[in-house]
Design a protein around this motif. Structure first.
Motif, PDB file in Angstrom:
ATOM      1  N   VAL A   1       0.957  -1.226  -0.069  1.00 54.43           N
ATOM      2  CA  VAL A   1      -0.098   0.164   0.175  1.00 54.43           C
ATOM      3  C   VAL A   1       1.101   1.221   0.072  1.00 54.43           C
ATOM      4  O   VAL A   1       0.719   2.078  -0.632  1.00 54.43           O
ATOM      5  CB  VAL A   1      -1.062  -0.073   1.189  1.00 54.43           C
ATOM      6  CG1 VAL A   1      -1.750   1.245   1.140  1.00 54.43           C
ATOM      7  CG2 VAL A   1      -1.855  -1.287   1.164  1.00 54.43           C
ATOM      8  N   LEU A   2       2.068   1.228   0.778  1.00 54.44           N
ATOM      9  CA  LEU A   2       2.819   2.293   0.775  1.00 54.44           C
ATOM     10  C   LEU A   2       3.604   2.590  -0.649  1.00 54.44           C
ATOM     11  O   LEU A   2       3.698   3.739  -0.886  1.00 54.44           O
ATOM     12  CB  LEU A   2       3.847   2.394   1.837  1.00 54.44           C
ATOM     13  CG  LEU A   2       3.514   2.787   3.396  1.00 54.44           C
ATOM     14  CD1 LEU A   2       4.687   2.172   4.350  1.00 54.44           C
ATOM     15  CD2 LEU A   2       3.149   3.990   3.427  1.00 54.44           C
TER      16      LEU A   2
ATOM     17  N   PHE B   1       2.126   1.986  -3.438  1.00 56.23           N
ATOM     18  CA  PHE B   1       1.131   2.356  -4.300  1.00 56.23           C
ATOM     19  C   PHE B   1       1.050   3.884  -4.231  1.00 56.23           C
ATOM     20  O   PHE B   1       0.812   4.768  -4.844  1.00 56.23           O
ATOM     21  CB  PHE B   1      -0.292   1.899  -3.950  1.00 56.23           C
ATOM     22  CG  PHE B   1      -1.400   2.597  -4.495  1.00 56.23           C
ATOM     23  CD1 PHE B   1      -1.663   2.600  -5.946  1.00 56.23           C
ATOM     24  CD2 PHE B   1      -2.297   3.061  -3.625  1.00 56.23           C
ATOM     25  CE1 PHE B   1      -2.821   3.208  -6.027  1.00 56.23           C
ATOM     26  CE2 PHE B   1      -3.521   3.847  -4.129  1.00 56.23           C
ATOM     27  CZ  PHE B   1      -3.934   3.848  -5.303  1.00 56.23           C
ATOM     28  N   VAL B   2       1.137   4.423  -2.688  1.00 61.12           N
ATOM     29  CA  VAL B   2       0.998   5.811  -2.250  1.00 61.12           C
ATOM     30  C   VAL B   2       2.138   6.664  -2.660  1.00 61.12           C
ATOM     31  O   VAL B   2       2.024   7.630  -3.182  1.00 61.12           O
ATOM     32  CB  VAL B   2       0.895   6.135  -0.773  1.00 61.12           C
ATOM     33  CG1 VAL B   2       1.076   7.361  -0.435  1.00 61.12           C
ATOM     34  CG2 VAL B   2      -0.601   5.275  -0.381  1.00 61.12           C
ATOM     35  N   TYR B   3       3.457   6.140  -2.707  1.00 63.37           N
ATOM     36  CA  TYR B   3       4.630   6.573  -2.970  1.00 63.37           C
ATOM     37  C   TYR B   3       5.210   6.657  -4.155  1.00 63.37           C
ATOM     38  O   TYR B   3       6.195   7.667  -4.615  1.00 63.37           O
ATOM     39  CB  TYR B   3       5.424   6.528  -1.826  1.00 63.37           C
ATOM     40  CG  TYR B   3       5.258   7.298  -0.390  1.00 63.37           C
ATOM     41  CD1 TYR B   3       5.745   8.636  -0.314  1.00 63.37           C
ATOM     42  CD2 TYR B   3       4.531   6.606   0.613  1.00 63.37           C
ATOM     43  CE1 TYR B   3       5.240   9.244   0.874  1.00 63.37           C
ATOM     44  CE2 TYR B   3       4.366   7.059   1.737  1.00 63.37           C
ATOM     45  CZ  TYR B   3       4.519   8.598   2.076  1.00 63.37           C
ATOM     46  OH  TYR B   3       4.040   9.079   2.955  1.00 63.37           O
ATOM     47  N   THR B   4       4.895   5.446  -4.949  1.00 66.34           N
ATOM     48  CA  THR B   4       5.661   5.511  -6.095  1.00 66.34           C
ATOM     49  C   THR B   4       5.523   6.804  -7.280  1.00 66.34           C
ATOM     50  O   THR B   4       6.423   7.247  -7.811  1.00 66.34           O
ATOM     51  CB  THR B   4       5.192   4.163  -6.924  1.00 66.34           C
ATOM     52  OG1 THR B   4       5.379   3.106  -6.162  1.00 66.34           O
ATOM     53  CG2 THR B   4       6.068   4.092  -8.263  1.00 66.34           C
ATOM     54  N   PRO B   5       4.255   7.246  -7.264  1.00 66.17           N
ATOM     55  CA  PRO B   5       4.202   8.212  -8.313  1.00 66.17           C
ATOM     56  C   PRO B   5       4.845   9.390  -7.780  1.00 66.17           C
ATOM     57  O   PRO B   5       5.430  10.156  -8.480  1.00 66.17           O
ATOM     58  CB  PRO B   5       2.484   8.668  -8.219  1.00 66.17           C
ATOM     59  CG  PRO B   5       1.930   7.343  -7.875  1.00 66.17           C
ATOM     60  CD  PRO B   5       2.943   6.731  -6.962  1.00 66.17           C
TER      61      PRO B   5
END
Lengths: 266, 263
Positions: B14-15, B17-21
């Motif tokens: 989940v992290l 998903f949140v931080y990749t972009p």
């Protein structure tokens, strides 16, 4: 007696502010919702909400995007909140901050990051609908995690232990004890995700490349095309829906903490 | 082992998903390219461009000024309001609390439209001006000051206010030297929350702002909607800087809180 009198009156400026800039605008909107272009009384604006094809399609799009987004946020957010609150991780508070930190970045810039990432992995032109849903989840996930975490961390552990002592296995305990006890968090999480997903057209504009029209966008379109009556009618419809939902879930109690978007953020 | 592994794996995913972009954006802010994914060697060119762009820098400055001014007004108005509501009769208090919650739970577009209609019709003298923009921001932030200050008022020991009066303090003096110090943490978090919400806002801003005035949100929105926009690479640098500032603030706050807890 005179002393208390003076403290009570400190609310007058704010009461006046609320009357002028919250109540009065709603009354004006109400007037527009119930009149036609010439100012004559009509209920046709509301009739058109349920007969006009573009409006019905926007309602269906909004509701489906909102339901899918809320369910995904719940499916991702509940386990995250549960692990952080109840699995005894040492660094749980720090990890929680990691999940909330993105909320502080300007949300249009955050959407731009997601859009650039989508174009990097060639996803941007595939499905505007899917992109919109991913964008909504990306944006609103912290709003689901926060109230769930607050509820789970406060949960009375002795009830969970009692259930286990009485012979219930982990699954039964979860379904019959933990899940019902986390309902307040689930409800305020849903409140904070569902309504914004129906109306936050910035996300569908940027990631859905303006091909997805949700209710918020429809209101904006009507306003821009000077069709204020229709925009006002749809807004009143949303406002009433919000009132009913909040009233049903008891959100108007002043001490309900979950109701505040971003409560616990600072 | 597996029991511990699965939850950790889930959190990590989940992290990611949140931080990749965000990390991708930060990564490509250090190379001079218009298209993300193309690496033209490490450089600070985008940062140099950003800082020399007077237009964007002006927008950043205006956004911050608007957020601070609106939040100061909200904090003063909201704190006074919270104290007033707290000592009001039950019925008055409950009406005010309910109205206070309207902008909080209302869809932002509905708040925005209702304000825009009123400014366009009744308060035409300030329609689409800095005044209407400022009022719009106070409408969406002040309720959160109330919600932050109220719990502190409830926790406070009200005998000390009476004691101050008994010892000869005037009500105003007692308010500032006894009540305010007790509720200042609530005022602070209300203020910070207001700043965050104001910096973040798009919809109410778009409906109440003057044509020529832009905040980061409205500027980026208009830039992002155009397929190719000269400002986009610069926005990468801006996002990276904002992200860095936020990370620093979060770390500092974390340290501060740990210190408080230790005390």
């Amino acid at each position: 007696m005179k002393l208390r009198f003076s403290r009570k009156h400190l609310c007058i400026p704010y009461a006046a502010f609320l009357a002028l800039f919250v109540i009065a605008p709603i009354i004006i909107m109400l007037y527009y919702a119930f009149t036609d272009r010439n100012g004559a009384f009509t209920v046709m604006n509301f009739g058109r909400i349920f007969s006009d094809v573009s409006t019905i399609s926007a309602i269906l799009t909004s509701v489906s995007v909102a339901i899918i987004t809320t369910v995904i946020c719940l499916l991702l957010g509940y386990p995250v909140a549960y692990i952080l609150a109840r699995s005894g991780l040492k660094r749980a508070p720090t990890l929680l901050i990691l999940f909330i930190t993105p909320m502080w970045i300007n949300f249009v810039l955050r959407l731009n990051a997601l859009k650039e990432f989508f174009s990097l992995i060639n996803l941007l032109d595939k499905s505007p609908y899917l992109n919109t849903v991913i964008g909504m989840v990306y944006d609103f996930l912290p709003f689901m995690i926060l109230p769930l975490y607050t509820t789970l961390i406060k949960m009375d552990n002795s009830l969970v232990e009692a259930s286990q002592d009485l012979g219930a296995n982990k699954v039964t305990t979860f379904i019959n004890v933990i899940l019902p006890l986390s309902m307040p968090g689930i409800i305020s999480g849903i409140t904070m995700v569902f309504m914004p997903t129906m109306t936050n057209y910035v996300i569908s504009d940027i990631l859905g490349r303006s091909q997805i029209t949700i209710l918020g966008k429809l209101i904006e379109n009507h306003f821009m095309q000077n069709n204020w009556n229709m925009g006002a009618a749809i807004s009143m419809f949303l406002l009433s829906a919000m009132f009913v939902f909040t009233w049903l879930t008891g959100g108007f109690k002043s001490d309900s903490e979950g109701v505040a978007r971003g409560s616990g953020l600072w | 082992m597996v029991k511990k592994l699965i939850p950790r794996l889930f959190l990590t995913l989940v992290l990611l998903f949140v931080y990749t972009p965000i990390f991708v954006l930060v990564f490509f802010s250090f190379t001079d390219t218009t298209i993300i994914g193309q690496w033209n060697g490490f450089s600070f060119a985008l940062y140099a461009k950003l800082f020399s762009d007077a237009h964007i820098m002006g927008i950043v400055r205006d956004t911050v000024i608007l957020a601070v001014v609106a939040s100061l007004i909200s904090t003063i108005l909201g704190t006074a309001g919270a104290i007033g509501i707290f000592y009001s009769k039950k019925r008055t208090a409950s009406v005010l609390n309910t109205v206070n919650n309207i902008p909080v739970i209302n869809a932002e577009i509905v708040t925005a439209l209702s304000l825009a209609l009123m400014f366009a019709l009744v308060m035409t003298f300030m329609n689409k001006s800095l005044a209407s923009l400022l009022i719009g921001h106070v409408v969406i932030t002040a309720p959160f000051v109330i919600l932050s200050v109220m719990p502190k008022l409830k926790q406070m020991d009200h005998n000390i206010y009476e004691a101050a009066l008994d010892l000869g303090a005037t009500p105003t003096k007692a308010l500032f030297s006894v009540v305010i110090p007790e509720i200042i943490p609530g005022m602070l978090s209300g203020f910070m929350l207001s700043v965050t919400l104001s910096l973040d806002d798009y919809i109410v801003t778009a409906f109440t702002k003057p044509e020529t005035f832009d905040t980061i949100s409205t500027y980026v929105y208009n830039a992002v909607k155009v397929p190719v926009h000269s400002a986009l690479p610069g926005l990468r640098a801006l996002s990276a800087i904002i992200f860095a500032v936020i990370v620093i603030v979060v770390i500092l706050m974390n340290f501060y809180r740990k210190k408080e807890i230790k005390k």
